[in-house]
Design an enzyme around this catalytic site. Sequence first.
Site, mmCIF file in Angstrom:
data_model
loop_
_atom_site.group_PDB
_atom_site.id
_atom_site.type_symbol
_atom_site.label_atom_id
_atom_site.label_comp_id
_atom_site.label_asym_id
_atom_site.label_seq_id
_atom_site.Cartn_x
_atom_site.Cartn_y
_atom_site.Cartn_z
ATOM 1 N N VAL A 11 0.824 -1.179 0.010
ATOM 2 C CA VAL A 11 -0.279 0.234 0.086
ATOM 3 C C VAL A 11 1.111 1.390 0.067
ATOM 4 O O VAL A 11 0.870 2.031 -0.753
ATOM 5 C CB VAL A 11 -0.846 -0.116 1.160
ATOM 6 N N THR A 124 -5.185 -0.679 6.672
ATOM 7 C CA THR A 124 -6.589 -1.192 7.109
ATOM 8 C C THR A 124 -6.351 -1.147 8.526
ATOM 9 O O THR A 124 -5.671 -1.878 9.202
ATOM 10 C CB THR A 124 -6.895 -2.545 6.350
ATOM 11 N N LEU A 273 -17.395 -13.808 -7.996
ATOM 12 C CA LEU A 273 -18.458 -14.686 -8.022
ATOM 13 C C LEU A 273 -17.643 -16.082 -8.522
ATOM 14 O O LEU A 273 -18.337 -16.959 -9.068
ATOM 15 C CB LEU A 273 -19.575 -14.614 -8.692
ATOM 16 N N CYS A 283 -5.048 -9.479 3.009
ATOM 17 C CA CYS A 283 -6.050 -8.834 3.407
ATOM 18 C C CYS A 283 -7.333 -9.389 3.959
ATOM 19 O O CYS A 283 -7.645 -9.320 5.293
ATOM 20 C CB CYS A 283 -6.647 -7.655 2.440
HETATM 21 C C1 UDX Z 1 -0.634 -2.832 4.606
HETATM 22 C C2 UDX Z 1 -1.334 -3.089 5.995
HETATM 23 O O1 UDX Z 1 -0.703 -3.982 6.551
HETATM 24 C C3 UDX Z 1 -2.608 -3.852 5.594
HETATM 25 O O2 UDX Z 1 -3.511 -3.463 6.799
HETATM 26 C C4 UDX Z 1 -3.408 -3.200 4.627
HETATM 27 O O3 UDX Z 1 -4.427 -3.768 4.221
HETATM 28 C C5 UDX Z 1 -2.599 -2.693 3.522
HETATM 29 O O4 UDX Z 1 -1.288 -2.197 3.729
HETATM 30 P P1 UDX Z 1 0.986 -3.906 3.244
HETATM 31 O O5 UDX Z 1 1.471 -2.771 2.438
HETATM 32 O O6 UDX Z 1 0.909 -5.187 2.595
HETATM 33 O O7 UDX Z 1 -0.295 -4.083 4.103
HETATM 34 O O8 UDX Z 1 2.234 -4.036 4.543
HETATM 35 P P2 UDX Z 1 3.537 -4.356 4.514
HETATM 36 O O9 UDX Z 1 3.744 -5.161 3.245
HETATM 37 O O10 UDX Z 1 3.612 -5.432 5.659
HETATM 38 O O11 UDX Z 1 4.352 -3.281 4.672
HETATM 39 C C6 UDX Z 1 4.573 -2.310 5.753
HETATM 40 C C7 UDX Z 1 5.773 -1.500 5.701
HETATM 41 O O12 UDX Z 1 5.904 -0.701 6.731
HETATM 42 C C8 UDX Z 1 7.207 -2.271 5.704
HETATM 43 O O13 UDX Z 1 7.779 -2.269 4.512
HETATM 44 C C9 UDX Z 1 7.896 -2.169 6.976
HETATM 45 O O14 UDX Z 1 8.969 -2.341 6.862
HETATM 46 C C10 UDX Z 1 7.333 -0.845 7.316
HETATM 47 N N1 UDX Z 1 7.274 -0.187 8.649
HETATM 48 C C11 UDX Z 1 6.609 -1.012 9.608
HETATM 49 C C12 UDX Z 1 7.783 0.816 8.880
HETATM 50 O O15 UDX Z 1 8.307 1.615 8.040
HETATM 51 N N2 UDX Z 1 7.776 1.258 10.195
HETATM 52 C C13 UDX Z 1 7.212 0.424 11.012
HETATM 53 O O16 UDX Z 1 7.159 1.039 12.151
HETATM 54 C C14 UDX Z 1 6.737 -0.429 10.632
HETATM 55 C C1 UDX Z 2 -8.202 -7.453 -1.520
HETATM 56 C C2 UDX Z 2 -9.441 -6.483 -2.083
HETATM 57 O O1 UDX Z 2 -9.919 -6.835 -3.262
HETATM 58 C C3 UDX Z 2 -8.852 -5.157 -2.120
HETATM 59 O O2 UDX Z 2 -9.942 -4.154 -2.281
HETATM 60 C C4 UDX Z 2 -8.290 -4.650 -0.713
HETATM 61 O O3 UDX Z 2 -7.783 -3.569 -0.577
HETATM 62 C C5 UDX Z 2 -7.122 -5.816 -0.211
HETATM 63 O O4 UDX Z 2 -7.641 -7.085 -0.388
HETATM 64 P P1 UDX Z 2 -6.390 -8.715 -2.864
HETATM 65 O O5 UDX Z 2 -6.196 -9.446 -1.589
HETATM 66 O O6 UDX Z 2 -5.143 -8.298 -3.485
HETATM 67 O O7 UDX Z 2 -7.359 -7.565 -2.784
HETATM 68 O O8 UDX Z 2 -6.933 -9.846 -3.626
HETATM 69 P P2 UDX Z 2 -8.270 -10.168 -4.538
HETATM 70 O O9 UDX Z 2 -8.174 -9.844 -5.961
HETATM 71 O O10 UDX Z 2 -9.444 -9.361 -3.584
HETATM 72 O O11 UDX Z 2 -8.437 -11.573 -4.268
HETATM 73 C C6 UDX Z 2 -8.632 -11.977 -2.762
HETATM 74 C C7 UDX Z 2 -8.656 -13.518 -2.817
HETATM 75 O O12 UDX Z 2 -10.037 -13.973 -3.268
HETATM 76 C C8 UDX Z 2 -7.676 -14.633 -3.752
HETATM 77 O O13 UDX Z 2 -7.226 -15.515 -3.019
HETATM 78 C C9 UDX Z 2 -8.560 -14.757 -5.014
HETATM 79 O O14 UDX Z 2 -8.070 -16.069 -5.579
HETATM 80 C C10 UDX Z 2 -9.952 -14.936 -4.214
HETATM 81 N N1 UDX Z 2 -10.984 -14.804 -5.262
HETATM 82 C C11 UDX Z 2 -11.363 -13.617 -5.744
HETATM 83 C C12 UDX Z 2 -11.854 -15.869 -5.421
HETATM 84 O O15 UDX Z 2 -11.758 -17.054 -4.922
HETATM 85 N N2 UDX Z 2 -12.883 -15.852 -6.215
HETATM 86 C C13 UDX Z 2 -13.202 -14.484 -6.811
HETATM 87 O O16 UDX Z 2 -14.246 -14.291 -7.451
HETATM 88 C C14 UDX Z 2 -12.423 -13.284 -6.584
#
Ligand code: UDX
Ligand code: UDX
Length: 475
Positions: A11, A124, A273, A283
């Site tokens: 993110v 989130t 679906l 997530c």
């Molecule tokens: C994040 C949130 O975890 C998740 O809840 C939300 O749904 C999507 O955004 P993500 O971006 O996938 O998910 O997180 P992650 O890949 O764990 O990256 C977090 C980053 O923050 C890491 O690069 C980590 O090094 C950094 N971090 C963490 C800091 O810079 N400072 C901190 O104190 C903790």
């Molecule tokens: C999800 C949400 O879509 C996104 O909006 C949020 O910010 C982060 O979480 P992501 O986890 O990247 O995104 O994947 P997504 O494309 O949503 O798929 C999630 C899981 O559901 C995957 O394992 C995918 O295989 C499964 N899936 C998705 C199904 O089994 N059926 C579907 O129709 C769609």
Amino acid sequence: MKIAVVGSGYVGLVAAACFAELGHEVVCVDNDPAKLRALERGVTPIHEKFLPELIARHHGKRLRFSDSLAAPVSSSKAIFIAVGTPSTEGGEADLSYVEAVSREIAHCLGDHRGEYKIIVEKSTVPVYTNEWIQRVMERSGAPQGSFDVASNPEFLREGTAVTDFLFPDRIVTGCDSRRGLETLREIYAPLTSGNYYKQKNAIPEPDGARVPPALVATGAKSAELIKHASNAFLAMKISFINAVANVCEAVGADIEQVREGIGLDRRIGSRFLAPGIGYGGSCFPKDLLAFRAVAKESGYDFALLDEIMRINEEQRQRFVRKVRNALWTLKGKRLAALGLAFKGGTDDIRASQAIAIIQLLLREGCSIAAFDPAAMPRAREVFRGEPALEFAESAYAAAQGAEAVLLLTEWEEFAALDLERLKSAMKYPILVDGRNLYSPAVMAEHGFTYHSVGRQGLEAPKPAAVKASESASSS
Ligand code: UDX
Ligand code: UDX
């Protein structure tokens, strides 16, 4: 506007690169030195289309990386918090990183009464987090009235993160102060005005995009809930169609026909679906647990969320049973597993159903050759020292001598395999499709035993030799 983004994960990094693309001056801060060194070298630590281009386009100009918060906090008007919010043992969201960063931001602000600042939740987080950030920052010395806390949840999906950010269905801005909402409106104006899309080197518009996107201005708590509720609803659609698929299997109906029939109702919609082995990723699983916990804390027993999670768990077991039913016994069987990532288009294996199913089959005594176009480097960590699992060069190499091929991740290339070549590599033409990438008709044409989700299985036609011996013995 000058913007700081704390956290360069999926993110944070995507948001930082896209804010620079929209014309803002961005500093992305992370406390992981290895990640920063890679980013400084222009290496993108995540597999996301268009992200390397955006970083190459803006790095050193409107996009900078830093391991220190002080300067970015004092020079930026908006500070986005995008650090991890993993699950705790009990399923609640672990907000300790968010708290630590909020405290650090407050210290950087010191008794700075200069420019107004907005602190924005991008990760989130459960409802009430904005109030806690406000409280912690004031306790840590940030002058009251010099800042607001807002929620701006991100809806990007992995694999399409950049286009999801730049072509969102909606932008949710939640803040209890008008000044805060105005600042967020200003940050997203290049999108909501449509101006960004007129730029000649803008990222290409994906099919079905809503341009310009809607901007939803709400209170902070409502915005926090919009994110949890959205993810819970999407996960519910997936568990719902999987539950219907299980009924289809029991009564002899076809889930793909059912899915089409219900999806054409615009009140339902055909997206999300797709039946299969269930949802995974960083997530849905964690956000459902966190939503469940915060609802309980607020005194509401949101039992529906438990059922969504239970159905998802059950899909794994059902798939393993399907493999067993196709092979009679599992012990000592050699299988090919196509797919390790939690979905197609990403190298991410967090909470991957594919990996969970492979672990169950290994426990049953199978040996597995696995292949994934992008996720093998990350999967090697998980299966380090596992003698019964090997990684193959290709889908066909994985199928070599296999008694069954399992389709576990919806990669496009797995839906376009050369079925004759695959069959000739295998010991028996048995394919168990956990993503309904093929149709029974096509698989019958190619002489496969084929089992999928929500449809009747089919047996391969008996080889001529068997037929001849049977007719000989019956005559
Ligand atoms: C994040 C949130 O975890 C998740 O809840 C939300 O749904 C999507 O955004 P993500 O971006 O996938 O998910 O997180 P992650 O890949 O764990 O990256 C977090 C980053 O923050 C890491 O690069 C980590 O090094 C950094 N971090 C963490 C800091 O810079 N400072 C901190 O104190 C903790
Ligand atoms: C999800 C949400 O879509 C996104 O909006 C949020 O910010 C982060 O979480 P992501 O986890 O990247 O995104 O994947 P997504 O494309 O949503 O798929 C999630 C899981 O559901 C995957 O394992 C995918 O295989 C499964 N899936 C998705 C199904 O089994 N059926 C579907 O129709 C769609």
